[in-house]
Design an enzyme around this catalytic site. Structure first.
Site, PDB file in Angstrom:
ATOM      1  N   ARG A  84       0.844  -1.197   0.000  1.00  0.00           N
ATOM      2  CA  ARG A  84       0.000   0.000   0.000  1.00  0.00           C
ATOM      3  C   ARG A  84       0.880   1.249   0.000  1.00  0.00           C
ATOM      4  NH1 ARG A  84      -5.043   1.786   2.346  1.00  0.00           N
ATOM      5  NH2 ARG A  84      -5.335   3.906   1.543  1.00  0.00           N
ATOM      6  N   ARG A  95      -5.961   0.912  -4.737  1.00  0.00           N
ATOM      7  CA  ARG A  95      -5.104   0.357  -3.679  1.00  0.00           C
ATOM      8  C   ARG A  95      -5.130  -1.166  -3.746  1.00  0.00           C
ATOM      9  NH1 ARG A  95      -9.044   3.513   0.122  1.00  0.00           N
ATOM     10  NH2 ARG A  95      -8.976   4.662  -1.822  1.00  0.00           N
ATOM     11  N   ASP A  98      -6.672  -2.172   1.612  1.00  0.00           N
ATOM     12  CA  ASP A  98      -7.130  -1.116   2.516  1.00  0.00           C
ATOM     13  C   ASP A  98      -7.762  -1.814   3.717  1.00  0.00           C
ATOM     14  OD1 ASP A  98      -7.809   1.369   3.535  1.00  0.00           O
ATOM     15  OD2 ASP A  98      -9.756   1.395   2.539  1.00  0.00           O
ATOM     16  N   ASP A 100      -9.513  -1.080   7.444  1.00  0.00           N
ATOM     17  CA  ASP A 100     -10.084  -0.089   8.363  1.00  0.00           C
ATOM     18  C   ASP A 100     -10.586  -0.766   9.625  1.00  0.00           C
ATOM     19  OD1 ASP A 100      -9.743   2.217   6.757  1.00  0.00           O
ATOM     20  OD2 ASP A 100     -11.513   1.694   5.580  1.00  0.00           O
TER      21      ASP A 100
END
Length: 375
Positions: A84, A95, A98, A100
């Site tokens: 990344r 990307r 990712d 989160d």
């Protein structure tokens, strides 16, 4: 004992081999953050906030002992390790991964580096749909309603499509094994590793009570005189300890880690006892051995002789300081002979720790744990 806490993570990718990207991220999270408890389906979704290739998205439930501030740092490092590259410009971009943090227990966190619950999760159908699969009844800490209701009330009308391909869940050590025995030569680090694993995995720990044996210092001063009472007292104590602790294991199904296995009694007896004494000892051992529960995994820590002698000197037990390398070699040979004859009866993993310092180097410890997980 470390406290395990539940967090929910969202994973997305729209570059390269998307399924491989998600699986690689899941594997690294399992190695570096905690046990993966659940994985949602993978959903294909259009890019959100910019025009580009479709994304693959999923959510996972993770049990971790990291506090939130450590968790976010580990997540960012995993993203970097998977390629990344964050753009300094504002806005969204392609990307390869990712990750989160959506929820962390029922906590509400506002810091410079982390906001939990994720501030935009309620606006994103591609987050809520997979999250509902694994946490539909969980309450959103701010909205005070279930994640399922959050999805029902989401205004995002983006098309999301579940795909048939499934991701593989790495099986945690505590699910693969109920009872692990860790063995090794004198000074190999078996007790240290046992303590560290018990702490990380909240396991019941069984440690050999060698320090309580009154014959041990006497044996190192006069081998021939005290060999037989030493080995008999060890055998009796090991049998009693394992019988008591493993009986509780049978009853409550705890995860247990031990720094010895009963067979070490026979290995050391072969080295220290005279032939007639050993024959008598072997009869007693054979009767006892039938009654002892076998470990689900038997780990032998191999450490070269020079490192063994260094470790013995470093820990400073007076009665061990005159141990010779030839004696350590005999013990190692005894273990190897035992391992070679027990391949059909025991699940055996040999871990070479000669070049590792898993006590003081976290990466070395993780390397050992990874070998156990992947075995």
């Amino acid at each position: 004992m470390k406290i395990q806490r539940i967090t929910y993570l969202s994973l997305g990718t729209n570059k390269g081999q998307k399924l491989d990207n998600l699986q690689s991220a899941i594997n690294m999270i399992a190695d570096r953050i905690g046990s993966i408890l659940k994985i949602a389906s993978v959903y294909e979704t259009p890019s959100w906030g910019f025009e580009s290739s479709n994304f693959y998205n999923t959510c996972i439930e993770v049990s971790t002992y990291f506090p939130p501030e450590t968790l976010i740092n580990e997540v960012l490092e995993i993203e970097i390790d998977l390629g990344r590259k964050r753009s300094k410009s504002s806005g969204y971009s392609d990307r390869n991964i990712d990750i989160d943090i959506l929820l962390f227990e029922d906590e509400i966190i506002f810091t410079k580096d982390l906001i939990v619950p994720h501030p935009r999760m309620l606006q994103r159908k591609f987050v809520l749909a997979p999250l509902v699969e694994i946490a539909g009844k969980i309450l959103h800490p701010i909205q005070k309603t279930t994640i399922s209701n959050c999805l029902d009330n989401c205004n995002d009308d983006s098309k999301i499509t579940p795909i048939t391909n499934k991701l593989s869940r790495p099986i945690p050590i505590t699910e693969k094994y109920n009872y692990i025995a860790i063995e090794g030569n004198i000074g190999a680090g078996k007790t240290s590793l046992t303590n560290m694993m018990a702490d990380e995995f909240n396991a019941k720990i069984v440690l050999e009570r060698f320090a309580d044996n009154p014959f041990l210092p006497k044996f190192y001063n006069d081998n021939e005189r005290y060999a037989f009472p030493l080995e008999m007292s060890f055998l009796a104590d090991r049998y009693q300890q394992l019988s008591d602790d493993l009986a509780q294991f049978d009853l409550f199904k705890n995860f247990i880690v031990s720094d010895y296995y009963i067979f070490k009694s026979l290995i050391f007896a072969q080295i220290t006892l005279q032939n007639d004494e050993y024959k008598l000892y072997r009869k007693m051992f054979n009767m006892i051995y039938k009654e002892i529960t076998k470990p689900d995994l038997y780990i032998y820590l191999y450490q070269n002789t020079d490192r063994l002698l260094q470790n013995i000197k470093k820990r400073g037990r007076d009665y061990e300081q005159n141990i010779e390398s030839s004696y350590l070699q005999k013990i190692h040979d005894g273990y190897i002979n035992f391992i070679n004859t027990q391949q059909q009866d025991l699940n055996i993993l040999i871990v070479d720790v000669s070049c590792l310092d898993f006590v003081n180097n976290e990466n070395d410890y993780k390397s050992v744990i990874k070998q156990i997980k992947q075995y």
